[in-house]
Design a protein around this motif. Structure first.
Motif, PDB file in Angstrom:
ATOM      1  N   ASP A  28       0.864  -1.180   0.000  1.00  0.00           N
ATOM      2  CA  ASP A  28       0.000   0.000   0.000  1.00  0.00           C
ATOM      3  C   ASP A  28       0.903   1.232   0.000  1.00  0.00           C
ATOM      4  OD1 ASP A  28      -1.869   1.978   0.375  1.00  0.00           O
ATOM      5  OD2 ASP A  28      -2.730   1.124   2.195  1.00  0.00           O
ATOM      6  N   GLU A  30       1.170   5.030  -0.037  1.00  0.00           N
ATOM      7  CA  GLU A  30       0.350   6.197   0.306  1.00  0.00           C
ATOM      8  C   GLU A  30       0.304   7.207  -0.837  1.00  0.00           C
ATOM      9  OE1 GLU A  30       1.838   7.783   3.983  1.00  0.00           O
ATOM     10  OE2 GLU A  30       1.571   5.876   5.011  1.00  0.00           O
ATOM     11  N   LYS A  54       2.778  -1.020   4.276  1.00  0.00           N
ATOM     12  CA  LYS A  54       2.359   0.333   3.935  1.00  0.00           C
ATOM     13  C   LYS A  54       3.506   1.308   4.167  1.00  0.00           C
ATOM     14  CE  LYS A  54      -1.312   3.666   4.733  1.00  0.00           C
ATOM     15  NZ  LYS A  54      -2.599   3.919   5.365  1.00  0.00           N
ATOM     16  N   ASP A  56       5.147   5.441   2.513  1.00  0.00           N
ATOM     17  CA  ASP A  56       4.968   6.533   1.565  1.00  0.00           C
ATOM     18  C   ASP A  56       5.760   6.207   0.297  1.00  0.00           C
ATOM     19  OD1 ASP A  56       7.694   7.414   1.859  1.00  0.00           O
ATOM     20  OD2 ASP A  56       7.116   8.653   3.553  1.00  0.00           O
TER      21      ASP A  56
END
Length: 96
Positions: A28, A30, A54, A56
Motif C-alpha cells: 500500500d 500512500e 504500507k 509513503d
C-alpha cells in the motif's frame, strides 16, 4: 497511471520472478495505490491480503532501489506491517 506504480509493478515483477510467495501480499503506497503480489504474479489491485506493507512513495522507492533495507524501514517506523509477520520477513529477503 502513475509512473511510480508502473515502475513498482515492473521492479517487483523482476524481484519476485520464480519466488514461492506462499501467500498474498499487498504493498500500500500512500497517495499512489496498492500492488498485489502472490504466486500468480504482481498486479495493481487493492484486495484482501495475508500481509499488508504500507509506506509513503519515497520510502517504497528507496526499498525498491535497494538503498533502504525493508527491516530497517520497519524498525524506523517508515514501513508498517499488518498481518502475517512470517510472510513479511520472507519478503524482506526477496526485496533486499
Amino acid at each position: 497511471m502513475s509512473d511510480t506504480m508502473d515502475q513498482a509493478v515492473s521492479v517487483l515483477s523482476e524481484k519476485f520472478a520464480g519466488a514461492d510467495i506462499g501467500g498474498t501480499v499487498k504493498f500500500d503506497i500512500e497517495g499512489e495505490g496498492a500492488i498485489m503480489v502472490d504466486d500468480a504474479g504482481v498486479r495493481r489491485g487493492d484486495e484482501e491480503a495475508d500481509v499488508t506493507l504500507k509506506a509513503d512513495a519515497d520510502t517504497f522507492q528507496e526499498i525498491l532501489e535497494g538503498s533502504l533495507n525493508p527491516t530497517s524501514a520497519f524498525m524506523g517506523g517508515r514501513l508498517t506491517v499488518d498481518g502475517d509477520m512470517g510472510l513479511a520477513m520472507k519478503l524482506a529477503s526477496v526485496l533486499a
